[in-house]
Design a protein around this motif. Sequence first.
Motif, PDB file in Angstrom:
ATOM      1  N   UNK A 264       0.865  -1.181   0.000  1.00  0.00           N
ATOM      2  CA  UNK A 264       0.000   0.000   0.000  1.00  0.00           C
ATOM      3  C   UNK A 264       0.906   1.237   0.000  1.00  0.00           C
ATOM      4  N   UNK A 265       0.499   2.340  -0.601  1.00  0.00           N
ATOM      5  CA  UNK A 265       1.322   3.561  -0.563  1.00  0.00           C
ATOM      6  C   UNK A 265       1.693   4.008   0.841  1.00  0.00           C
ATOM      7  N   UNK A 266       0.906   3.596   1.833  1.00  0.00           N
ATOM      8  CA  UNK A 266       1.232   3.998   3.207  1.00  0.00           C
ATOM      9  C   UNK A 266       2.383   3.190   3.775  1.00  0.00           C
ATOM     10  N   UNK A 267       2.802   2.134   3.051  1.00  0.00           N
ATOM     11  CA  UNK A 267       3.909   1.302   3.518  1.00  0.00           C
ATOM     12  C   UNK A 267       3.494  -0.031   4.089  1.00  0.00           C
ATOM     13  N   UNK A 268       2.196  -0.225   4.317  1.00  0.00           N
ATOM     14  CA  UNK A 268       1.713  -1.491   4.851  1.00  0.00           C
ATOM     15  C   UNK A 268       1.736  -2.571   3.781  1.00  0.00           C
ATOM     16  N   UNK A 269       2.175  -3.773   4.148  1.00  0.00           N
ATOM     17  CA  UNK A 269       2.184  -4.903   3.226  1.00  0.00           C
ATOM     18  C   UNK A 269       0.859  -5.650   3.347  1.00  0.00           C
ATOM     19  N   UNK A 270       0.162  -5.801   2.228  1.00  0.00           N
ATOM     20  CA  UNK A 270      -1.088  -6.553   2.174  1.00  0.00           C
ATOM     21  C   UNK A 270      -0.810  -7.903   1.549  1.00  0.00           C
TER      22      UNK A 270
ATOM     23  N   UNK B 281      -6.440   2.353   6.312  1.00  0.00           N
ATOM     24  CA  UNK B 281      -7.884   2.234   6.172  1.00  0.00           C
ATOM     25  C   UNK B 281      -8.389   2.309   4.750  1.00  0.00           C
ATOM     26  N   UNK B 282      -7.494   2.431   3.773  1.00  0.00           N
ATOM     27  CA  UNK B 282      -7.920   2.516   2.370  1.00  0.00           C
ATOM     28  C   UNK B 282      -8.580   1.205   1.934  1.00  0.00           C
TER      29      UNK B 282
ATOM     30  N   UNK C  76     -11.616 -10.595  -3.761  1.00  0.00           N
ATOM     31  CA  UNK C  76     -12.564  -9.590  -4.270  1.00  0.00           C
ATOM     32  C   UNK C  76     -12.157  -8.179  -3.881  1.00  0.00           C
ATOM     33  N   UNK C  77     -11.557  -8.038  -2.731  1.00  0.00           N
ATOM     34  CA  UNK C  77     -11.164  -6.723  -2.238  1.00  0.00           C
ATOM     35  C   UNK C  77     -10.556  -6.846  -0.860  1.00  0.00           C
TER      36      UNK C  77
END
Length: 211
Positions: A170-176, A191-192, A183-184
Amino acid sequence: MTLAENTACTICHRDLRDDERARFACPFCVDLVDQRLRALAGPQGLYARLSARLAPGAGNGGPAVSGSRTAPVPLRLEVLNLMTAGGPVLGPLETWVRDWEGYGRADMCEAGTLQQRVDHAVGTLRFNLAWAAGNHPAIDEFGREVAFMWRACERQITGERPARIVPVACPCGTVLRITLDIAGARCVGCGEQYGHSELMALPLAERRIAA
Protein backbone atom coordinates in the motif's frame (compact mmCIF):
# COMPACT_ATOMS: atom_id res chain seq x y z
CA MET A 1 -21.71 4.25 5.99
CA THR A 2 -25.38 4.81 5.37
CA LEU A 3 -27.38 3.47 2.48
CA ALA A 4 -27.79 6.99 1.10
CA GLU A 5 -23.99 7.28 0.79
CA ASN A 6 -23.48 3.83 -0.70
CA THR A 7 -22.78 4.03 -4.43
CA ALA A 8 -20.64 0.89 -4.80
CA CYS A 9 -21.04 -2.74 -3.82
CA THR A 10 -19.15 -3.31 -0.56
CA ILE A 11 -18.11 -6.81 -1.72
CA CYS A 12 -16.84 -6.37 -5.29
CA HIS A 13 -16.70 -2.53 -5.27
CA ARG A 14 -18.47 -2.20 -8.62
CA ASP A 15 -20.63 0.90 -9.00
CA LEU A 16 -24.24 0.25 -8.13
CA ARG A 17 -26.97 1.22 -10.57
CA ASP A 18 -29.38 3.94 -9.52
CA ASP A 19 -32.04 1.35 -8.63
CA GLU A 20 -29.54 -0.65 -6.53
CA ARG A 21 -28.19 2.10 -4.29
CA ALA A 22 -30.49 1.32 -1.38
CA ARG A 23 -28.34 -1.72 -0.62
CA PHE A 24 -24.82 -2.68 0.41
CA ALA A 25 -24.21 -5.51 -2.09
CA CYS A 26 -24.97 -5.88 -5.79
CA PRO A 27 -27.24 -8.68 -7.09
CA PHE A 28 -24.27 -10.50 -8.65
CA CYS A 29 -22.44 -10.77 -5.32
CA VAL A 30 -25.61 -11.75 -3.48
CA ASP A 31 -26.19 -14.57 -5.99
CA LEU A 32 -22.58 -15.72 -5.60
CA VAL A 33 -22.81 -15.81 -1.81
CA ASP A 34 -26.08 -17.73 -2.11
CA GLN A 35 -24.51 -20.28 -4.48
CA ARG A 36 -21.60 -20.86 -2.11
CA LEU A 37 -23.88 -21.28 0.90
CA ARG A 38 -26.04 -23.73 -1.04
CA ALA A 39 -22.94 -25.71 -2.05
CA LEU A 40 -21.98 -26.22 1.60
CA ALA A 41 -25.23 -27.77 2.86
CA GLY A 42 -27.18 -30.96 2.31
CA PRO A 43 -26.25 -34.66 2.12
CA GLN A 44 -24.31 -34.10 -1.11
CA GLY A 45 -22.87 -30.74 -0.07
CA LEU A 46 -19.23 -29.92 0.51
CA TYR A 47 -19.49 -30.20 4.29
CA ALA A 48 -21.02 -33.68 4.11
CA ARG A 49 -18.41 -34.83 1.59
CA LEU A 50 -15.54 -33.91 3.87
CA SER A 51 -16.00 -37.19 5.77
CA ALA A 52 -14.78 -39.07 2.70
CA ARG A 53 -11.49 -37.14 2.89
CA LEU A 54 -10.69 -37.90 6.53
CA ALA A 55 -8.44 -40.90 5.86
CA PRO A 56 -4.77 -40.15 5.00
CA GLY A 57 -4.32 -40.28 1.23
CA ALA A 58 -8.01 -39.79 0.50
CA GLY A 59 -7.50 -36.25 -0.71
CA ASN A 60 -5.34 -37.17 -3.70
CA GLY A 61 -6.66 -40.55 -4.71
CA GLY A 62 -3.73 -42.38 -3.14
CA PRO A 63 -3.91 -45.30 -0.72
CA ALA A 64 -4.93 -44.58 2.85
CA VAL A 65 -1.83 -46.30 4.20
CA SER A 66 1.79 -45.30 4.64
CA GLY A 67 4.91 -47.11 3.47
CA SER A 68 6.98 -45.63 6.31
CA ARG A 69 7.87 -47.49 9.48
CA THR A 70 5.87 -45.06 11.61
CA ALA A 71 2.11 -45.40 11.88
CA PRO A 72 0.16 -42.88 9.77
CA VAL A 73 -1.94 -40.20 11.42
CA PRO A 74 -5.37 -41.87 11.77
CA LEU A 75 -7.20 -38.79 10.45
CA ARG A 76 -6.29 -35.81 8.30
CA LEU A 77 -6.32 -33.06 10.89
CA GLU A 78 -6.97 -30.22 8.43
CA VAL A 79 -10.16 -31.97 7.28
CA LEU A 80 -11.19 -32.84 10.82
CA ASN A 81 -10.77 -29.19 11.82
CA LEU A 82 -13.20 -28.12 9.08
CA MET A 83 -15.78 -30.56 10.44
CA THR A 84 -15.69 -29.58 14.14
CA ALA A 85 -18.35 -27.51 15.88
CA GLY A 86 -15.92 -24.65 16.47
CA GLY A 87 -14.09 -25.00 13.17
CA PRO A 88 -13.97 -22.56 10.25
CA VAL A 89 -17.30 -23.71 8.76
CA LEU A 90 -19.95 -24.27 11.41
CA GLY A 91 -18.42 -21.80 13.87
CA PRO A 92 -18.64 -18.73 11.60
CA LEU A 93 -22.01 -19.81 10.17
CA GLU A 94 -23.58 -19.92 13.62
CA THR A 95 -21.85 -16.70 14.63
CA TRP A 96 -23.61 -14.95 11.75
CA VAL A 97 -26.92 -16.59 12.66
CA ARG A 98 -26.55 -15.19 16.19
CA ASP A 99 -25.72 -11.78 14.74
CA TRP A 100 -28.74 -11.76 12.43
CA GLU A 101 -30.90 -13.07 15.28
CA GLY A 102 -30.18 -9.79 17.02
CA TYR A 103 -31.89 -8.05 14.11
CA GLY A 104 -34.88 -10.37 14.39
CA ARG A 105 -33.93 -12.05 11.12
CA ALA A 106 -32.73 -15.52 12.16
CA ASP A 107 -33.39 -18.30 14.64
CA MET A 108 -30.45 -19.96 16.35
CA CYS A 109 -30.62 -23.75 16.72
CA GLU A 110 -27.76 -25.83 18.12
CA ALA A 111 -29.75 -29.08 18.34
CA GLY A 112 -29.02 -32.16 16.24
CA THR A 113 -25.91 -33.39 14.50
CA LEU A 114 -23.20 -31.11 13.16
CA GLN A 115 -24.57 -31.67 9.66
CA GLN A 116 -28.06 -30.67 10.78
CA ARG A 117 -26.65 -27.54 12.42
CA VAL A 118 -24.81 -26.62 9.22
CA ASP A 119 -27.97 -27.17 7.19
CA HIS A 120 -30.05 -25.06 9.58
CA ALA A 121 -27.53 -22.22 9.65
CA VAL A 122 -27.21 -22.19 5.86
CA GLY A 123 -30.98 -22.33 5.43
CA THR A 124 -31.70 -19.38 7.71
CA LEU A 125 -28.85 -17.30 6.29
CA ARG A 126 -29.96 -17.93 2.72
CA PHE A 127 -33.57 -17.10 3.61
CA ASN A 128 -32.49 -13.72 4.98
CA LEU A 129 -29.72 -12.95 2.48
CA ALA A 130 -31.74 -10.41 0.49
CA TRP A 131 -32.50 -8.53 3.70
CA ALA A 132 -28.82 -8.54 4.70
CA ALA A 133 -27.73 -7.21 1.31
CA GLY A 134 -29.92 -4.17 1.84
CA ASN A 135 -29.55 -3.63 5.56
CA HIS A 136 -26.48 -5.23 7.13
CA PRO A 137 -23.36 -3.00 6.91
CA ALA A 138 -21.06 -6.03 7.40
CA ILE A 139 -22.41 -7.98 4.41
CA ASP A 140 -18.95 -7.68 2.81
CA GLU A 141 -17.35 -9.43 5.79
CA PHE A 142 -20.04 -12.10 5.62
CA GLY A 143 -19.39 -12.61 1.91
CA ARG A 144 -15.65 -12.99 2.49
CA GLU A 145 -16.15 -15.53 5.29
CA VAL A 146 -18.55 -17.60 3.18
CA ALA A 147 -16.04 -17.53 0.30
CA PHE A 148 -13.26 -18.68 2.65
CA MET A 149 -15.20 -21.65 4.03
CA TRP A 150 -16.44 -22.61 0.55
CA ARG A 151 -12.88 -22.58 -0.84
CA ALA A 152 -11.48 -24.45 2.16
CA CYS A 153 -13.99 -27.27 1.72
CA GLU A 154 -13.71 -27.28 -2.08
CA ARG A 155 -9.93 -27.65 -1.92
CA GLN A 156 -10.16 -30.66 0.36
CA ILE A 157 -12.70 -32.31 -1.93
CA THR A 158 -10.87 -31.61 -5.20
CA GLY A 159 -7.28 -31.73 -3.90
CA GLU A 160 -6.68 -28.21 -5.20
CA ARG A 161 -3.66 -26.48 -3.75
CA PRO A 162 -4.27 -23.36 -1.63
CA ALA A 163 -4.25 -20.10 -3.57
CA ARG A 164 -0.84 -18.45 -3.75
CA ILE A 165 -0.44 -15.51 -1.38
CA VAL A 166 1.14 -12.42 -2.94
CA PRO A 167 2.50 -9.55 -0.80
CA VAL A 168 1.72 -6.11 -2.24
CA ALA A 169 2.53 -2.68 -0.86
CA CYS A 170 0.00 0.00 0.00
CA PRO A 171 1.32 3.56 -0.56
CA CYS A 172 1.23 4.00 3.21
CA GLY A 173 3.91 1.30 3.52
CA THR A 174 1.71 -1.49 4.85
CA VAL A 175 2.18 -4.90 3.23
CA LEU A 176 -1.09 -6.55 2.17
CA ARG A 177 -1.02 -10.32 1.67
CA ILE A 178 -3.59 -11.14 -0.97
CA THR A 179 -4.57 -13.95 -3.35
CA LEU A 180 -5.16 -13.48 -7.06
CA ASP A 181 -8.88 -14.25 -6.69
CA ILE A 182 -9.56 -11.88 -3.80
CA ALA A 183 -12.56 -9.59 -4.27
CA GLY A 184 -11.16 -6.72 -2.24
CA ALA A 185 -9.34 -5.77 0.96
CA ARG A 186 -8.92 -2.91 3.39
CA CYS A 187 -5.46 -1.71 4.41
CA VAL A 188 -5.05 -2.04 8.17
CA GLY A 189 -2.44 0.71 8.11
CA CYS A 190 -4.36 3.61 6.57
CA GLY A 191 -7.88 2.23 6.17
CA GLU A 192 -7.92 2.52 2.37
CA GLN A 193 -10.44 0.15 0.75
CA TYR A 194 -9.24 -1.59 -2.43
CA GLY A 195 -11.23 -3.45 -5.05
CA HIS A 196 -9.81 -6.40 -6.99
CA SER A 197 -8.41 -4.37 -9.90
CA GLU A 198 -6.89 -1.80 -7.53
CA LEU A 199 -5.17 -4.55 -5.52
CA MET A 200 -3.76 -6.08 -8.68
CA ALA A 201 -2.29 -2.67 -9.62
CA LEU A 202 -0.34 -2.31 -6.36
CA PRO A 203 3.42 -3.01 -6.57
CA LEU A 204 4.86 -6.19 -5.13
CA ALA A 205 6.13 -5.50 -1.64
CA GLU A 206 9.62 -6.82 -2.39
CA ARG A 207 10.06 -4.50 -5.36
CA ARG A 208 8.86 -1.48 -3.42
CA ILE A 209 11.24 -2.20 -0.53
CA ALA A 210 14.17 -2.79 -2.85
CA ALA A 211 13.56 0.46 -4.77
